[in-house]
Design an enzyme around this catalytic site. Structure first.
Site, short mmCIF file in Angstrom:
data_model
loop_
_atom_site.label_atom_id
_atom_site.label_comp_id
_atom_site.label_asym_id
_atom_site.label_seq_id
_atom_site.Cartn_x
_atom_site.Cartn_y
_atom_site.Cartn_z
NE ARG A 214 2.84 0.74 -4.93
CZ ARG A 214 2.92 0.46 -3.96
NH1 ARG A 214 4.01 0.57 -3.04
NH2 ARG A 214 1.93 -0.09 -3.23
CB THR A 215 -1.27 4.98 -8.69
OG1 THR A 215 -0.88 3.60 -9.14
CG2 THR A 215 -1.85 5.80 -9.95
CE LYS B 39 -22.43 15.45 2.19
NZ LYS B 39 -22.27 16.82 1.80
NE ARG C 38 -5.60 3.32 -8.51
CZ ARG C 38 -4.77 2.56 -7.94
NH1 ARG C 38 -4.56 2.05 -6.78
NH2 ARG C 38 -3.54 2.32 -8.81
CG HIS D 174 -2.76 1.10 -13.46
ND1 HIS D 174 -2.50 2.44 -13.57
CD2 HIS D 174 -2.38 0.66 -12.22
CE1 HIS D 174 -2.00 2.68 -12.43
NE2 HIS D 174 -2.00 1.75 -11.72
C1 NCD Z 1 -1.63 -1.77 -9.12
C2 NCD Z 1 -2.96 -1.39 -9.40
O1 NCD Z 1 -3.57 -0.66 -8.45
O2 NCD Z 1 -3.53 -2.11 -10.16
N1 NCD Z 1 -1.09 -1.01 -7.97
C3 NCD Z 1 -0.32 0.01 -8.67
O3 NCD Z 1 -0.97 0.94 -9.06
N2 NCD Z 1 0.98 -0.19 -8.76
C4 NCD Z 1 -1.62 -3.36 -8.78
C5 NCD Z 1 -2.13 -3.77 -7.55
O4 NCD Z 1 -2.70 -3.41 -6.85
O5 NCD Z 1 -1.92 -5.24 -7.55
#
Ligand code: NCD
Length: 305
Positions: free
Chosen positions: A55-56, A84, A105, A133
């Protein structure tokens, strides 16, 4: 107001006025999301994803493209020079030559902050370990506002893995800027870290409990989360705790009519599929709101002056 050039690392860096402004702006993105626009033509977004994401990453990419911008990046460090042994600072100093904004991320806490220190372009934290997040929290706040009309006045429970789940940390900071009653529901071992609880308790009423069901009748928002298996040092500990909370449709009979169930997704087994068909389920709608929120963020940070 302007967010031009801003990093988005922690929700703590945002005031209520800024968040309210962003939520207004998210609302105004709906038409652009449907038809597209050239607002960010010529701008490039670099995505550095050192951890899995559906999703993100896709919503950031879709948001940038709907605004007329371009996207480069990797979704899997194994295909990048990271494999590497390239360090994060060098990766950042490389990709910033090709992009006007970086979305990162990373499994380590502090990674997004470090990237922002090295980068000369704005950095958005798309998940830093178990820490934060922030863009998920913004879209969660937007979802509440759209579905319930207001964030002030609500009673909300965050349920599940409040220790390793990062979305709940950012969301708790965000909620603490509004007049809300917050219940933190988790097994003893997965309680929210004390520094976050102390911080938000300065501003709002917070209770902690291991029990979800007795709370259901008073809630306006039930925010479920996944137990974060990948962050357990000891899998035996995870085995003991998994399945602690499972929401099914019959439990929802005690809930208010307008109560909404949210989840950042992906879900494991904490929400039965039968809940999807109830009027309470908003976790798929939440993703649409996420697209609008990320469009609003990218547009405000990159908008030409
Ligand atoms: C979440 C995350 O990556 O922290 N997912 C997201 O970005 N919607 C929640 C999760 O992984 O449980």
């Amino acid at each position: 107001m302007s967010l031009r050039g801003r990093d988005v690392i922690s929700l703590k860096d945002f005031s209520r006025v800024e968040i309210d402004w962003l939520l207004e702006k998210s609302d105004s993105m709906e038409a652009y999301a449907r038809t597209g626009t050239n607002l960010l033509r010529g701008k490039m977004m670099g995505t550095l994803f050192f951890e899995p994401s559906t999703r993100t990453r896709l919503s950031f990419e879709s948001a940038m493209m709907r605004l007329g911008g371009g996207v480069i990046g990797f979704a899997e460090p194994r295909v990048a020079s990271v494999e590497k042994g390239e360090n994060l600072a060098d990766t950042v100093r490389t990709v910033e030559n090709y992009a006007d904004i970086l979305v990162i991320r990373h499994p380590l806490e502090g990674a997004a902050r470090l990237a922002a220190d090295f980068a000369s372009v704005p950095v958005i934290n798309a998940g830093s370990g178990a820490e934060e997040h922030p863009t998920q929290a913004l879209l969660d706040l937007f979802t509440i506002k759209k579905e319930l009309g207001s964030i002030d006045g609500i009673t909300i429970a965050l349920v599940g893995d409040l220790r390793y789940g990062r979305t709940v940390h950012s969301l708790a900071y965000g909620l603490s800027l509004y007049k809300v009653k917050l219940h933190l529901v988790s097994p003893e071992l997965l309680r929210m870290r004390p520094e976050v609880v102390l911080d938000i308790k300065n501003r709002i009423k917070v209770t902690e409990t291991p029990e979800m069901e007795p709370l259901l009748p008073e809630l306006d928002v039930l925010y479920m989360t996944r137990i974060q298996k990948e962050r357990f040092a000891d899998l035996a500990e995870y085995e003991k705790i998994k399945g602690s909370y499972r929401l099914n449709a019959s439990q929802l009979r005690s809930a208010k009519d307008r109560m909404i169930v949210m989840h950042p997704l992906p879900r494991a087994d904490e929400i039965d599929f039968e809940v999807d068909r109830t009027r309470h389920a908003k976790y798929f709608r939440q993703m649409w709101y996420g697209l609008l929120t990320r469009m609003a963020l990218l547009a405000s940070i990159l908008e030409p002056g």
